[in-house]
Design an enzyme around this catalytic site. Sequence first.
Site, PDB file in Angstrom:
ATOM      1  N   ALA A 231       0.775  -1.150  -0.052  1.00 45.34           N
ATOM      2  CA  ALA A 231      -0.029   0.065  -0.052  1.00 45.34           C
ATOM      3  C   ALA A 231       0.919   1.314  -0.033  1.00 45.34           C
ATOM      4  O   ALA A 231       1.048   1.889  -1.059  1.00 45.34           O
ATOM      5  CB  ALA A 231      -0.865  -0.149   1.256  1.00 45.34           C
ATOM      6  N   ARG A 232       1.527   1.746   1.320  1.00 44.40           N
ATOM      7  CA  ARG A 232       2.493   2.834   1.229  1.00 44.40           C
ATOM      8  C   ARG A 232       3.425   2.578   2.352  1.00 44.40           C
ATOM      9  O   ARG A 232       3.112   2.010   3.444  1.00 44.40           O
ATOM     10  CB  ARG A 232       1.586   4.195   1.705  1.00 44.40           C
ATOM     11  CG  ARG A 232       0.605   4.527   0.605  1.00 44.40           C
ATOM     12  CD  ARG A 232       1.472   5.417  -0.270  1.00 44.40           C
ATOM     13  NE  ARG A 232       0.511   5.853  -1.502  1.00 44.40           N
ATOM     14  CZ  ARG A 232      -0.013   5.236  -2.617  1.00 44.40           C
ATOM     15  NH1 ARG A 232       0.244   3.965  -2.715  1.00 44.40           N
ATOM     16  NH2 ARG A 232      -0.808   5.842  -3.430  1.00 44.40           N
ATOM     17  N   GLU A 261      10.769   6.180  -0.821  1.00 43.57           N
ATOM     18  CA  GLU A 261      11.152   5.592  -1.961  1.00 43.57           C
ATOM     19  C   GLU A 261      11.291   6.557  -3.370  1.00 43.57           C
ATOM     20  O   GLU A 261      11.799   6.137  -4.340  1.00 43.57           O
ATOM     21  CB  GLU A 261      10.102   4.650  -2.339  1.00 43.57           C
ATOM     22  CG  GLU A 261       8.828   5.179  -2.853  1.00 43.57           C
ATOM     23  CD  GLU A 261       7.548   4.024  -3.116  1.00 43.57           C
ATOM     24  OE1 GLU A 261       7.044   4.023  -4.025  1.00 43.57           O
ATOM     25  OE2 GLU A 261       7.808   3.001  -2.046  1.00 43.57           O
ATOM     26  N   HIS A 293       7.802  -1.011  -5.958  1.00 47.27           N
ATOM     27  CA  HIS A 293       6.578  -0.453  -6.082  1.00 47.27           C
ATOM     28  C   HIS A 293       5.880  -0.861  -7.390  1.00 47.27           C
ATOM     29  O   HIS A 293       5.586   0.035  -8.418  1.00 47.27           O
ATOM     30  CB  HIS A 293       6.583   0.993  -5.890  1.00 47.27           C
ATOM     31  CG  HIS A 293       5.041   1.638  -5.609  1.00 47.27           C
ATOM     32  ND1 HIS A 293       4.941   2.742  -4.592  1.00 47.27           N
ATOM     33  CD2 HIS A 293       4.080   1.343  -5.920  1.00 47.27           C
ATOM     34  CE1 HIS A 293       4.077   3.189  -4.602  1.00 47.27           C
ATOM     35  NE2 HIS A 293       3.252   2.299  -5.437  1.00 47.27           N
TER      36      HIS A 293
END
Length: 325
Positions: A231-232, A261, A293
């Site tokens: 997700a994050r 990131e 990601h």
Amino acid sequence: MKIAAFEVRNDELNEFEVMKNKYGLTIKTIPDVLTAENIKEVDGYDGITILGRSVMKKDMLDLVKNHNIKYIATRTIGCNHIDLEYAERIGIKVCNSRYEPNGVADFTVMLMLLTIRKYKPVLWRQNVNDYSLSGLMGKEMRNLTVGIMGTGRIGAMVIKELSGFGCEILAYDIYHDKEVEKFAKYVDLDTLYKKCDMISIHMPLLVSTRNIINDNAISKMKDGVILINSARGELMDMQAIIKNVESEKIGAVGLDVFENEEFIYHMDRKTDIIKNRDMAYLRQFPNVVMTPHMAFYTDSGIKGMVDCAIEGILKFKELERKGKL
């Protein structure tokens, strides 16, 4: 209507062309991040679309407003790179993408399987022709209790996919989804922490959820718990993750996202000095799987991101025309 698209990757170009022809639009595609230095690129355009590296905080939003941009569409689900409150205050309309959740859900389940079957050390070994089995015994999903934190579209899809494995599924969310209840049992967070062998987080990044996986939360979890995050990165306190991997309180981690990131992931940095020390340190553990990601990165996902952005801007324009905006 004229739209300026920033951070455009080559894999998006075809879909932008499709949308341009479908709706009779003028779309300018720009590979660069939108900054104060290239703000003139938006002159004469009605709206812009961006990805997550174009940070739209107060100063940039003022610049965008001064260049007569009315609409911003981010081709991401998350909007934490945009100051939504300030954008609303100055009259800029913002929308995000809501592409289908299947790709991220599939990827999440893949991370789960990679961690419980210890694929990372397996890959290392076979690259040097070591085919021994010592230390590689895995677990079976059907024997695990899996917790899902956040049952929006992606979390709910993960739960649906997991139901086929036969594992017990516990869920946590402020809102209870009746469809989710067909496959999972809603519990409070402390119960989820206490009972689950594996926990996957699917919450939006808010003030209330930042670092929700921290030392205190981990202390309530089972020894050897497996944590998954697609997700994050900021949903996890990385210092707490590192400390608890070192102490073996955490048994394994699967991460598709990482704190700070930006300007690392999705770029070729192989000859550069990477300054994210937590990222560099955590990735070396044999029980930590990290990907850059890319859970969203499927043909359907890219199509959905572009389509949602363009159609979102068109919807704003239509509502404005009807006096409803």
